[in-house]
Scaffold this motif. Structure first.
Motif, PDB file in Angstrom:
ATOM      1  N   ASP A 184     -10.876  -9.890  -5.988  1.00 35.38           N
ATOM      2  CA  ASP A 184     -10.649  -8.616  -5.299  1.00 35.38           C
ATOM      3  C   ASP A 184      -9.317  -8.663  -4.574  1.00 35.38           C
ATOM      4  N   VAL A 185      -8.692  -7.491  -4.421  1.00 37.02           N
ATOM      5  CA  VAL A 185      -7.432  -7.424  -3.701  1.00 37.02           C
ATOM      6  C   VAL A 185      -7.323  -6.084  -2.988  1.00 37.02           C
ATOM      7  N   ASP A 186      -6.783  -6.111  -1.785  1.00 32.23           N
ATOM      8  CA  ASP A 186      -6.505  -4.878  -1.042  1.00 32.23           C
ATOM      9  C   ASP A 186      -5.290  -4.191  -1.652  1.00 32.23           C
ATOM     10  N   ALA A 187      -5.453  -2.921  -1.995  1.00 31.47           N
ATOM     11  CA  ALA A 187      -4.314  -2.152  -2.490  1.00 31.47           C
ATOM     12  C   ALA A 187      -3.445  -1.664  -1.344  1.00 31.47           C
ATOM     13  N   THR A 188      -4.009  -1.665  -0.156  1.00 29.08           N
ATOM     14  CA  THR A 188      -3.284  -1.180   1.018  1.00 29.08           C
ATOM     15  C   THR A 188      -3.008  -2.324   1.984  1.00 29.08           C
ATOM     16  N   SER A 189      -1.937  -2.186   2.746  1.00 24.93           N
ATOM     17  CA  SER A 189      -1.617  -3.107   3.824  1.00 24.93           C
ATOM     18  C   SER A 189      -2.220  -2.533   5.105  1.00 24.93           C
ATOM     19  N   ASN A 190      -3.087  -3.301   5.748  1.00 25.51           N
ATOM     20  CA  ASN A 190      -3.893  -2.767   6.844  1.00 25.51           C
ATOM     21  C   ASN A 190      -3.482  -3.347   8.191  1.00 25.51           C
TER      22      ASN A 190
END
Length: 245
Positions: free
Chosen positions: A159-165
């Protein structure tokens, strides 16, 4: 059609130096004085989900509505001496407020052994009252994932975050890359999980190991997991119970 009900408790937090740090040397020892601010949010969630599969279950879409009780923390701890920093019992008393959140998700299953998924969380930007005044907002997050089943009881996932949070530490962001393995036994009554994750926004961070356990009994499921960051010497813990129909 599928309906689900889930109860979970997710806590996040962080600390940063809030006052100028002064250093002095006495003999061969270096003493440091200053103060670190501590921020935290505990999101106690009651979630209701609906999912619909179509095209012979090749595609599925779902929506989750969450009632979220937020416990916001705002504390501080002194930086003294040259030893480590203690954060235990320094987060202060929580400020409680309640709101709601909306998640959307979709799954594409081109074959029986592989699945692709995307989930968008907190699309309505749930907002809580911050301890000490102001507000804390959960920004929308988008995450992509793939799962492979070499055989029916084993699942490999990435899994990977598509957004920088944003995080609770000013100037520090989070974008996680995760890998995991789940092995079920006893007709999926027990699930054993191991994994690891890394913040891609900070090249210096190591991969953090994780482990978990799940119990499934008919439509009821209970899950618990945790990890340990050996560099920061901090533990991560999560737990949830759910019921599907």
């Amino acid at each position: 059609h599928a309906f689900g009900f889930n109860v979970s408790d997710v806590a996040t937090g962080g600390g940063f130096v809030s006052t100028p740090v002064q250093a002095s040397q006495s003999g061969g020892a270096i003493n440091v004085t200053g103060q670190m601010a501590l921020r935290g949010l505990e999101a106690r969630q009651l979630a209701f989900s609906y999912a619909y599969a179509f095209s012979d279950k090749t595609f599925a879409i779902g929506i989750t509505a969450k009632v979220i009780q937020g416990a916001a923390y705002n504390g501080s701890t002194d930086l003294t001496g040259g030893s480590g920093v203690s954060t235990t019992d320094h987060f202060g008393k929580p400020n409680i407020s309640t709101t709601y959140g909306i998640d959307l998700g979709a799954i594409y299953r081109p074959s029986s052994w592989v699945r692709f998924a995307v989930v968008a969380k907190d699309l309505n930007k749930p907002t809580f009252d911050a301890a000490g005044g102001g507000e804390l907002t959960l920004e929308p997050q988008v995450r992509f994932g793939v799962a492979i089943n070499p055989y029916s009881s084993l699942t490999l996932s990435a899994d990977v975050d598509a957004t920088s949070n944003r995080t609770f530490v000013p100037g520090v962001k989070s974008q996680l890359l995760s890998f995991g393995l789940e092995q079920t036994i006893l007709s999926e009554f027990l699930s054993f999980r191991i994994g690891t994750f890394k913040n891609m926004q900070d090249a210096s961070t190591p991969f953090v190991p994780t482990a978990g356990l799940g119990i499934r009994w008919f439509n009821f499921r209970a899950d618990a997991g945790g990890g340990y960051d050996f560099r920061e010497k901090g533990a991560l813990v999560s737990a949830s119970i759910s019921l599907t129909f």
